[in-house]
Design a protein around this motif. Structure first.
Motif, PDB file in Angstrom:
ATOM      1  N   ARG A  26     148.396 -64.918  10.151  1.00 46.05           N
ATOM      2  CA  ARG A  26     148.717 -64.504   8.782  1.00 46.05           C
ATOM      3  C   ARG A  26     149.897 -65.345   8.279  1.00 46.05           C
ATOM      4  O   ARG A  26     150.897 -65.521   8.978  1.00 46.05           O
ATOM      5  CB  ARG A  26     149.089 -63.029   8.808  1.00 46.05           C
ATOM      6  CG  ARG A  26     149.616 -62.521   7.514  1.00 46.05           C
ATOM      7  CD  ARG A  26     150.124 -61.099   7.683  1.00 46.05           C
ATOM      8  NE  ARG A  26     150.019 -60.445   6.420  1.00 46.05           N
ATOM      9  CZ  ARG A  26     149.590 -59.217   6.226  1.00 46.05           C
ATOM     10  NH1 ARG A  26     149.255 -58.467   7.239  1.00 46.05           N
ATOM     11  NH2 ARG A  26     149.511 -58.714   5.018  1.00 46.05           N
ATOM     12  N   LEU A  40     145.668 -62.887   6.224  1.00 46.32           N
ATOM     13  CA  LEU A  40     145.598 -61.995   7.388  1.00 46.32           C
ATOM     14  C   LEU A  40     145.284 -62.848   8.610  1.00 46.32           C
ATOM     15  O   LEU A  40     144.882 -64.015   8.477  1.00 46.32           O
ATOM     16  CB  LEU A  40     144.508 -60.939   7.204  1.00 46.32           C
ATOM     17  CG  LEU A  40     144.691 -59.956   6.048  1.00 46.32           C
ATOM     18  CD1 LEU A  40     143.387 -59.202   5.787  1.00 46.32           C
ATOM     19  CD2 LEU A  40     145.814 -58.983   6.342  1.00 46.32           C
ATOM     20  N   TRP A  59     138.182 -61.541  11.071  1.00 52.41           N
ATOM     21  CA  TRP A  59     139.390 -61.235  10.313  1.00 52.41           C
ATOM     22  C   TRP A  59     139.974 -59.963  10.900  1.00 52.41           C
ATOM     23  O   TRP A  59     139.242 -58.997  11.115  1.00 52.41           O
ATOM     24  CB  TRP A  59     139.069 -60.974   8.841  1.00 52.41           C
ATOM     25  CG  TRP A  59     138.852 -62.198   8.011  1.00 52.41           C
ATOM     26  CD1 TRP A  59     137.655 -62.711   7.614  1.00 52.41           C
ATOM     27  CD2 TRP A  59     139.850 -63.035   7.431  1.00 52.41           C
ATOM     28  NE1 TRP A  59     137.846 -63.824   6.843  1.00 52.41           N
ATOM     29  CE2 TRP A  59     139.192 -64.036   6.708  1.00 52.41           C
ATOM     30  CE3 TRP A  59     141.238 -63.022   7.468  1.00 52.41           C
ATOM     31  CZ2 TRP A  59     139.878 -65.028   6.017  1.00 52.41           C
ATOM     32  CZ3 TRP A  59     141.922 -64.008   6.771  1.00 52.41           C
ATOM     33  CH2 TRP A  59     141.244 -64.998   6.056  1.00 52.41           C
ATOM     34  N   GLY A  61     142.545 -56.969  10.173  1.00 50.33           N
ATOM     35  CA  GLY A  61     143.258 -56.351   9.064  1.00 50.33           C
ATOM     36  C   GLY A  61     144.581 -55.719   9.439  1.00 50.33           C
ATOM     37  O   GLY A  61     145.011 -55.730  10.595  1.00 50.33           O
ATOM     38  N   SER A  62     145.187 -55.128   8.444  1.00 49.15           N
ATOM     39  CA  SER A  62     146.521 -54.544   8.595  1.00 49.15           C
ATOM     40  C   SER A  62     146.531 -53.231   9.355  1.00 49.15           C
ATOM     41  O   SER A  62     147.591 -52.793   9.800  1.00 49.15           O
ATOM     42  CB  SER A  62     147.148 -54.328   7.215  1.00 49.15           C
ATOM     43  OG  SER A  62     146.352 -53.429   6.453  1.00 49.15           O
ATOM     44  N   CYS A  97     140.238 -53.177   9.060  1.00 48.97           N
ATOM     45  CA  CYS A  97     140.589 -53.579   7.691  1.00 48.97           C
ATOM     46  C   CYS A  97     140.591 -52.386   6.749  1.00 48.97           C
ATOM     47  O   CYS A  97     139.664 -51.577   6.748  1.00 48.97           O
ATOM     48  CB  CYS A  97     139.583 -54.607   7.177  1.00 48.97           C
ATOM     49  SG  CYS A  97     139.686 -56.213   7.989  1.00 48.97           S
ATOM     50  N   ASP A 101     142.641 -54.837   2.385  1.00 50.17           N
ATOM     51  CA  ASP A 101     142.406 -56.016   3.230  1.00 50.17           C
ATOM     52  C   ASP A 101     141.060 -56.655   2.894  1.00 50.17           C
ATOM     53  O   ASP A 101     140.960 -57.887   2.813  1.00 50.17           O
ATOM     54  CB  ASP A 101     142.393 -55.643   4.715  1.00 50.17           C
ATOM     55  CG  ASP A 101     143.725 -55.157   5.245  1.00 50.17           C
ATOM     56  OD1 ASP A 101     144.774 -55.498   4.656  1.00 50.17           O
ATOM     57  OD2 ASP A 101     143.708 -54.425   6.256  1.00 50.17           O
TER      58      ASP A 101
END
Length: 128
Positions: A26, A40, A59, A61-62, A97, A101
């Motif tokens: 990120r 990200l 990916w 996510g947060s 995510c 996101d």
């Protein structure tokens, strides 16, 4: 067994049984387009193969910072991308995510057509 359920179970098993390799953190620049910044963590699933010859894209996510190791690998959904210039389609796994996101990831791929397919079990997994 429902085919959708079977698909999502198989994809979740693939995710859980292989390591995620983050090769673009990120905030890091894209290797060919330095002005493009990864919003990200982005990488691939080790021991897998996608159409471009590399591992299946991932990916992260947060939501991963809020969970334990098993939940960190919750498959939120899949993003399918289609690049009309390269005539190339890819599948990207979205892990942990949030809705925000997912929008950020879709915006990152704004030059492509995208289709987001949510994992029907993810909402339950992420809320427990």
């Amino acid at each position: 067994m429902n085919l959708d359920t079977s698909f999502w179970r198989a994809m979740s098993h693939l995710l859980i049984s292989n390591s995620i390799v983050i090769d673009h953190l990120r905030g890091s620049p894209h290797p060919r387009y330095p002005s493009v910044i990864y919003p990200l963590d982005y990488g691939y699933l080790d021991n897998t193969t996608s159409s471009d010859g590399g591992g299946i894209d991932v990916w992260v996510g947060s939501l991963n910072i809020l969970m334990n190791e098993d939940q960190r690998k919750t498959l939120t959904g899949i993003l399918c991308t289609f690049d009309t210039l390269k005539r190339d389609a890819e599948m990207k796994l979205l892990v942990a995510c949030s809705a925000e996101d997912i929008q950020i990831i879709r915006d990152f791929h704004k030059e492509m057509h995208t289709l987001y397919i949510p994992n029907p079990a993810a909402e339950y997994e992420l809320s427990n």
